[in-house]
Motif scaffolding. Structure first.
Motif, mmCIF file in Angstrom:
data_model
loop_
_atom_site.group_PDB
_atom_site.id
_atom_site.type_symbol
_atom_site.label_atom_id
_atom_site.label_comp_id
_atom_site.label_asym_id
_atom_site.label_seq_id
_atom_site.Cartn_x
_atom_site.Cartn_y
_atom_site.Cartn_z
ATOM 1 N N ARG A 44 10.911 -8.198 40.010
ATOM 2 C CA ARG A 44 10.635 -8.297 41.435
ATOM 3 C C ARG A 44 10.051 -9.664 41.784
ATOM 4 N NH1 ARG A 44 6.039 -5.819 43.370
ATOM 5 N NH2 ARG A 44 5.729 -6.771 45.367
ATOM 6 N N ARG A 45 9.102 -10.116 40.990
ATOM 7 C CA ARG A 45 8.482 -11.426 41.239
ATOM 8 C C ARG A 45 9.492 -12.554 41.039
ATOM 9 N NH1 ARG A 45 5.498 -14.593 44.047
ATOM 10 N NH2 ARG A 45 4.419 -16.181 42.851
ATOM 11 N N LEU A 46 10.276 -12.467 39.978
ATOM 12 C CA LEU A 46 11.305 -13.474 39.722
ATOM 13 C C LEU A 46 12.311 -13.522 40.861
ATOM 14 C CD1 LEU A 46 12.331 -15.520 37.616
ATOM 15 C CD2 LEU A 46 13.691 -13.674 36.644
ATOM 16 N N SER A 47 12.663 -12.361 41.364
ATOM 17 C CA SER A 47 13.591 -12.291 42.487
ATOM 18 C C SER A 47 13.019 -12.979 43.722
ATOM 19 C CB SER A 47 13.907 -10.828 42.794
ATOM 20 O OG SER A 47 14.641 -10.715 43.978
ATOM 21 N N GLN A 48 11.740 -12.778 43.976
ATOM 22 C CA GLN A 48 11.099 -13.412 45.131
ATOM 23 C C GLN A 48 11.022 -14.920 44.968
ATOM 24 O OE1 GLN A 48 7.333 -11.425 45.189
ATOM 25 N NE2 GLN A 48 8.087 -9.679 46.365
ATOM 26 N N VAL A 49 10.635 -15.374 43.787
ATOM 27 C CA VAL A 49 10.464 -16.812 43.551
ATOM 28 C C VAL A 49 11.801 -17.541 43.616
ATOM 29 C CG1 VAL A 49 9.828 -18.520 41.791
ATOM 30 C CG2 VAL A 49 8.327 -16.585 42.247
ATOM 31 N N MET A 50 12.830 -16.941 43.041
ATOM 32 C CA MET A 50 14.142 -17.598 42.974
ATOM 33 C C MET A 50 15.048 -17.279 44.153
ATOM 34 S SD MET A 50 14.952 -17.273 38.925
ATOM 35 C CE MET A 50 16.401 -18.285 39.044
ATOM 36 N N SER A 51 14.624 -16.373 45.026
ATOM 37 C CA SER A 51 15.427 -15.941 46.181
ATOM 38 C C SER A 51 16.788 -15.407 45.743
ATOM 39 C CB SER A 51 15.600 -17.076 47.190
ATOM 40 O OG SER A 51 14.352 -17.501 47.670
ATOM 41 N N ILE A 52 16.775 -14.629 44.677
ATOM 42 C CA ILE A 52 17.990 -13.993 44.155
ATOM 43 C C ILE A 52 17.723 -12.491 44.152
ATOM 44 C CG2 ILE A 52 19.479 -13.713 42.138
ATOM 45 C CD1 ILE A 52 18.754 -16.541 41.328
ATOM 46 N N PRO A 53 18.674 -11.703 44.659
ATOM 47 C CA PRO A 53 18.465 -10.254 44.628
ATOM 48 C C PRO A 53 18.303 -9.741 43.192
ATOM 49 C CG PRO A 53 20.387 -10.816 45.960
ATOM 50 C CD PRO A 53 19.937 -12.072 45.295
ATOM 51 N N ILE A 54 17.481 -8.712 43.020
ATOM 52 C CA ILE A 54 17.238 -8.137 41.694
ATOM 53 C C ILE A 54 18.544 -7.681 41.056
ATOM 54 C CG2 ILE A 54 16.184 -6.183 40.484
ATOM 55 C CD1 ILE A 54 13.801 -6.438 42.327
ATOM 56 N N ALA A 55 19.461 -7.184 41.853
ATOM 57 C CA ALA A 55 20.737 -6.690 41.325
ATOM 58 C C ALA A 55 21.533 -7.780 40.622
ATOM 59 C CB ALA A 55 21.571 -6.080 42.451
ATOM 60 N N LYS A 56 21.279 -9.040 40.954
ATOM 61 C CA LYS A 56 22.030 -10.134 40.337
ATOM 62 C C LYS A 56 21.283 -10.803 39.187
ATOM 63 C CE LYS A 56 24.900 -11.160 44.249
ATOM 64 N NZ LYS A 56 25.539 -12.177 45.051
ATOM 65 N N LEU A 57 20.077 -10.330 38.879
ATOM 66 C CA LEU A 57 19.296 -10.955 37.812
ATOM 67 C C LEU A 57 19.700 -10.463 36.425
ATOM 68 C CD1 LEU A 57 15.707 -11.001 39.332
ATOM 69 C CD2 LEU A 57 17.226 -12.941 38.938
ATOM 70 N N GLN A 58 20.373 -9.337 36.347
ATOM 71 C CA GLN A 58 20.752 -8.766 35.058
ATOM 72 C C GLN A 58 22.202 -8.331 35.103
ATOM 73 O OE1 GLN A 58 18.883 -8.214 32.200
ATOM 74 N NE2 GLN A 58 17.197 -9.298 33.112
ATOM 75 N N ASP A 59 22.783 -8.145 33.928
ATOM 76 C CA ASP A 59 24.111 -7.543 33.804
ATOM 77 C C ASP A 59 23.885 -6.047 33.600
ATOM 78 O OD1 ASP A 59 26.687 -6.827 33.328
ATOM 79 O OD2 ASP A 59 26.971 -8.095 31.569
ATOM 80 N N TRP A 60 23.649 -5.336 34.698
ATOM 81 C CA TRP A 60 23.216 -3.945 34.645
ATOM 82 C C TRP A 60 24.241 -3.033 33.992
ATOM 83 C CZ3 TRP A 60 18.271 -3.560 35.215
ATOM 84 C CH2 TRP A 60 17.600 -4.470 36.018
ATOM 85 N N LYS A 61 25.522 -3.291 34.216
ATOM 86 C CA LYS A 61 26.560 -2.429 33.631
ATOM 87 C C LYS A 61 26.484 -2.470 32.108
ATOM 88 C CE LYS A 61 31.472 -1.865 33.114
ATOM 89 N NZ LYS A 61 32.515 -2.725 32.632
ATOM 90 N N ASN A 62 26.469 -3.664 31.556
ATOM 91 C CA ASN A 62 26.420 -3.782 30.096
ATOM 92 C C ASN A 62 25.096 -3.277 29.530
ATOM 93 O OD1 ASN A 62 28.997 -4.716 29.549
ATOM 94 N ND2 ASN A 62 28.435 -6.808 30.038
ATOM 95 N N LEU A 63 23.995 -3.522 30.223
ATOM 96 C CA LEU A 63 22.709 -2.988 29.768
ATOM 97 C C LEU A 63 22.741 -1.464 29.748
ATOM 98 C CD1 LEU A 63 20.084 -5.282 31.511
ATOM 99 C CD2 LEU A 63 20.584 -5.118 29.081
#
Length: 128
Positions: A44-63
């Motif tokens: 959440r914090r990384l998303s705020q700092v980088m202005s990137i949605p949380i959904a795009k911070l990880q490869d959720w399907k593969n995880l």
């Protein structure tokens, strides 16, 4: 450090509740749950700092698929232990190795070992 300090009471409570209801494995469950909560705070914090949605911070399907493979490996070993009923010391020594072998086999069969190999090549040798 603030997130980890703030989550410490939650970690203690979940681990204690886990121990109370499930014994030693319950403490591990509490610790894993706490790790996930801290990870959500960091994302959440990384998303705020980088202005990137949380959904795009990880490869959720593969995880998710890797999580399914690890859960299936653990369940397969657990069912095997229930059927074979080995002595406790044998189960304690062989169980984790059996989970690792099953997990690696599932990754190989599904082709995810290639994904992990690609990550390793991109990052260089891990730990070096």
């Amino acid at each position: 450090m603030r997130y980890e300090a703030a989550i410490l009471p939650f970690a203690l409570l979940t681990s204690l509740a886990g121990v109370w209801y499930y014994g030693l494995p319950g403490a591990a469950i509490g610790s894993v749950l706490t790790t996930f909560v801290v990870y959500v705070f960091f994302l959440r914090r990384l998303s705020q700092v980088m202005s990137i949605p949380i959904a795009k911070l990880q490869d959720w399907k593969n995880l998710g698929l890797i999580l399914v493979a690890s859960v299936l490996a653990a369940m397969l070993v657990r069912l095997s232990v229930d059927l074979l009923q080995p002595p406790v010391p044998v189960a304690a020594l062989v169980g984790p190795a059996a989970v690792l072998v099953c997990y690696a086999a599932m990754l190989f069969v599904t082709g995810y070992y290639r994904t992990l190999a690609e990550v390793r090549r991109e990052w260089g040798v891990l730990g070096a």
